[in-house]
Design an enzyme around this catalytic site. Structure first.
Site, PDB file in Angstrom:
ATOM      1  N   SER A   1       6.970  -1.318  -7.585  1.00  0.00           N
ATOM      2  CA  SER A   1       7.393  -0.680  -6.343  1.00  0.00           C
ATOM      3  C   SER A   1       6.792  -1.386  -5.125  1.00  0.00           C
ATOM      4  CB  SER A   1       6.930   0.773  -6.366  1.00  0.00           C
ATOM      5  OG  SER A   1       7.377   1.424  -5.207  1.00  0.00           O
TER       6      SER A   1
ATOM      7  N   ASN B   1       3.233   8.064  -7.024  1.00  0.00           N
ATOM      8  CA  ASN B   1       2.202   7.227  -6.423  1.00  0.00           C
ATOM      9  C   ASN B   1       1.143   8.115  -5.770  1.00  0.00           C
ATOM     10  OD1 ASN B   1       0.700   5.370  -5.032  1.00  0.00           O
ATOM     11  ND2 ASN B   1       2.366   4.661  -3.714  1.00  0.00           N
TER      12      ASN B   1
ATOM     13  N   CYS C   1      -1.592   5.132  -2.863  1.00  0.00           N
ATOM     14  CA  CYS C   1      -1.317   4.207  -1.759  1.00  0.00           C
ATOM     15  C   CYS C   1      -2.542   4.153  -0.850  1.00  0.00           C
ATOM     16  CB  CYS C   1      -0.108   4.632  -0.941  1.00  0.00           C
ATOM     17  SG  CYS C   1       0.128   3.526   0.483  1.00  0.00           S
TER      18      CYS C   1
ATOM     19  N   GLY D   1      -2.020  -9.574  -6.319  1.00  0.00           N
ATOM     20  CA  GLY D   1      -1.957 -10.991  -6.659  1.00  0.00           C
ATOM     21  C   GLY D   1      -2.918 -11.312  -7.799  1.00  0.00           C
TER      22      GLY D   1
ATOM     23  N   GLY E   1       4.268  -7.480  -9.467  1.00  0.00           N
ATOM     24  CA  GLY E   1       4.326  -7.074  -8.064  1.00  0.00           C
ATOM     25  C   GLY E   1       4.383  -8.240  -7.105  1.00  0.00           C
TER      26      GLY E   1
END
Lengths: 308, 244
Positions: free
Chosen positions: A21, A128, A131, A218, A266
């Site tokens: 997402s 979620n 966040c 990442g 992602g």
């Protein structure tokens, strides 16, 4: 021939690869680049009850082996997602999709889940509670076991679709949160969301992000994801969707060995828009390299070495 | 159309102390409009670096970039022959159909490059563009001769008066008769142009981007017609839709 197919909470996936997402919009940008039906499924942009603009710019910062984002849940609101995005998606994606839900109150989570529960295209609801880029919502639900359990129970009561709770890594003990989510009725867990981070520009002497802090994603966070999936797998019996820094087929195998049933990709989609089809293509050869015939064999496979 | 391609560096040389020109060869057919940009993958950096298209020909792409940080610093050092992973065809680009007969092109500093290909396209469409290029000093000047070589009137302004007219691009606009304008440059320049411009026009914006192709919502701005992603719905916005 190797087997890539898995099942996530009873719904079959042709392969375990799921764009995460917030890195895949509602699919169309990527549908222009490749046939997105090659994916296991994908997780749609986080959806709230009302439309949200999100945070002021800059929202993005470069990091060693990764990036920070502080988008702040920009989305058109659940009504438009249902009236505009889902019908558009139907034209390019024929599989059940994962809907990602965010909120600023328990009532909001419930309202959005109710609306999405009625949508046939939606296979799973991914809640979620992690966040890091909004205030008064998001991660504040995912950093306390009590709040996490309350949200889980509340949305469980309004949907029969498979319910995944997306957990925050920004906690002292992710295992205790995972446990209470399972007890409160979650069918599965998604982990990890981004790690809270920050960058400062020496030239301007100011934070790079207008929001000051943002979520780190990442390759830099892959080891954190592997560790957390591994720890949570030991403590729960519901399936885990592993994510965090995945950029190649090897990373997928590693997260599955840690305990993931499926794997989300992602940030890599953003720098390499063809990352997911490439990973799917690479998987069989990578599996053969490690003597894997069926991905289902390796889910949690690293745990058999644990000390008794 | 967005495409991932591998392009070869044919030239990479400085134009000034901080501005360089890179010519790349390969499949650049994804680029369809002036004002679009490309997104370069560089070694050791995670995010791609968005750079505007300065000029385009069959199988050939010219980028003119200013060295401002890690990414452009690395670009400067790349030798001829290097193969780069590039996303091409990004952004909406300028709409030349609105130009009228005498468009004005206004570039400030590192915002100047995309106006070069725009100028060539407008000439090909039989328009009569006038170009205003703003710099801080004479030493920072670049591309002025290349614009002049296209046979269009070029007005240079410098803040310190060391070349052309002393002042800002808005000082250069005084007395120019134009039917429409196209601009790219820093925000203070945009605000100044918006105060004095007599016609409609198009502004090309810059923002820090995640993906460059519309997926991450990293570069969204508010407009009179709702939220727009600078990378996908922009970088070019029409004057009348901009919220200053």
């Amino acid at each position: 021939m190797v087997n890539l197919s898995v099942a996530l909470c009873g719904i079959p996936l042709e392969n375990p690869i799921i764009p995460a997402s917030g890195t895949f919009g509602f699919g169309y940008e990527f549908a222009e680049l490749y046939d997105i039906n090659c994916l296991g499924t994908f997780s749609m942009k986080g959806t709230t009850a009302q439309p949200r603009f999100g945070n002021p710019a800059p929202r993005i910062a470069e990091c060693p082996q990764g990036m920070l984002n502080a988008v702040g849940l920009q989305n058109p609101g659940v009504e438009k997602v249902i009236s505009e995005e889902l019908p558009k998606l139907k034209a390019c994606f024929r599989k059940p999709v994962m809907a990602n839900v965010s909120g600023f109150s328990e009532e909001e989570y419930v309202q959005v889940c109710q609306a999405l529960d009625a949508q046939e295209q939606v296979g799973w609801l991914e809640i979620n509670i992690s966040c890091p880029n909004v205030h008064g919502g998001g991660m504040s639900f995912g950093t306390s076991p009590e709040a996490a359990a309350r949200v889980t129970r509340a949305v469980r009561a309004v949907t029969r679709k498979p319910l995944l709770i997306k957990l925050s890594p920004n906690v002292t003990d992710i295992v205790s949160i995972a446990r209470v989510c399972q007890e409160a009725g979650a069918d599965g867990l998604s982990l990890i969301n981004t790690l809270l981070g920050m960058r400062i520009d020496p030239r301007t002497r100011r934070p790079v992000l207008a929001n000051e802090t943002g979520g780190l994603s990442g390759p830099a966070i892959l080891p954190v994801a592997v560790r957390m999936v591994y720890q949570v797998y030991k403590a729960v019996s519901i399936p885990i969707v592993g994510m965090g820094g995945v950029s190649c087929a090897r990373d997928v195998i590693e997260l599955m060995l840690a305990g993931a049933t499926a794997v989300q990709v992602g940030a890599q989609n953003l720098v390499d828009p063809l990352a997911c089809p490439r990973i799917i293509e690479e998987l069989p050869a990578e599996m053969e390299k490690y003597g894997i015939k069926d991905l289902n064999e390796i889910i949690g496979g690293a745990h058999k070495w644990e000390k008794m | 159309m967005v495409k991932q391609v591998f392009l070869k560096i044919e030239q990479n040389q400085p134009l000034t102390d901080t501005v360089c020109q890179m010519v790349l060869s390969g499949d650049v057919s994804g680029i369809t409009a002036p004002g679009q940009f490309v997104n370069l993958k560089l070694d050791g950096l995670y995010l791609r670096r968005p750079i505007s298209v300065c000029d385009l020909a069959e199988g050939r792409l010219t980028l003119v970039y200013k060295v401002v940080g890690q990414g452009t610093e690395q670009m400067r050092t790349l030798p001829v022959g290097t193969i780069l992973d590039v996303l091409v065809g990004l952004g909406n680009g300028y709409d030349t159909s609105k130009s009228g007969p005498r468009p004005l092109l206004i570039g400030g500093g590192v915002g100047i490059p995309p106006l070069y290909y725009l100028c060539r396209r407008l000439l090909a469409e039989d328009r009569e563009p006038t170009v205003i290029l703003g710099f801080n000093t004479a030493a920072e000047q670049f591309l002025a001769a290349e614009f002049a070589a296209l046979g269009v009137p070029v007005i240079v302004t410098t803040v310190d008066g060391s070349a052309g007219k002393k002042g800002f691009v808005t000082d250069g606009m005084a007395g120019v008769d134009y039917s429409y304008f196209y601009t790219c440059g820093p925000m203070p320049m945009f605000r100044a142009i918006d105060k004095v411009a007599a016609t409609g026009g198009q502004f090309s914006f810059e923002e820090r981007m995640g993906c460059g192709f519309g997926a991450c919502m990293g570069c969204t701005c508010k407009t009179k017609y709702g939220n727009k992603r600078i990378c996908r719905d922009g970088p070019v916005l029409e004057r009348e839709e901009i919220v200053w």
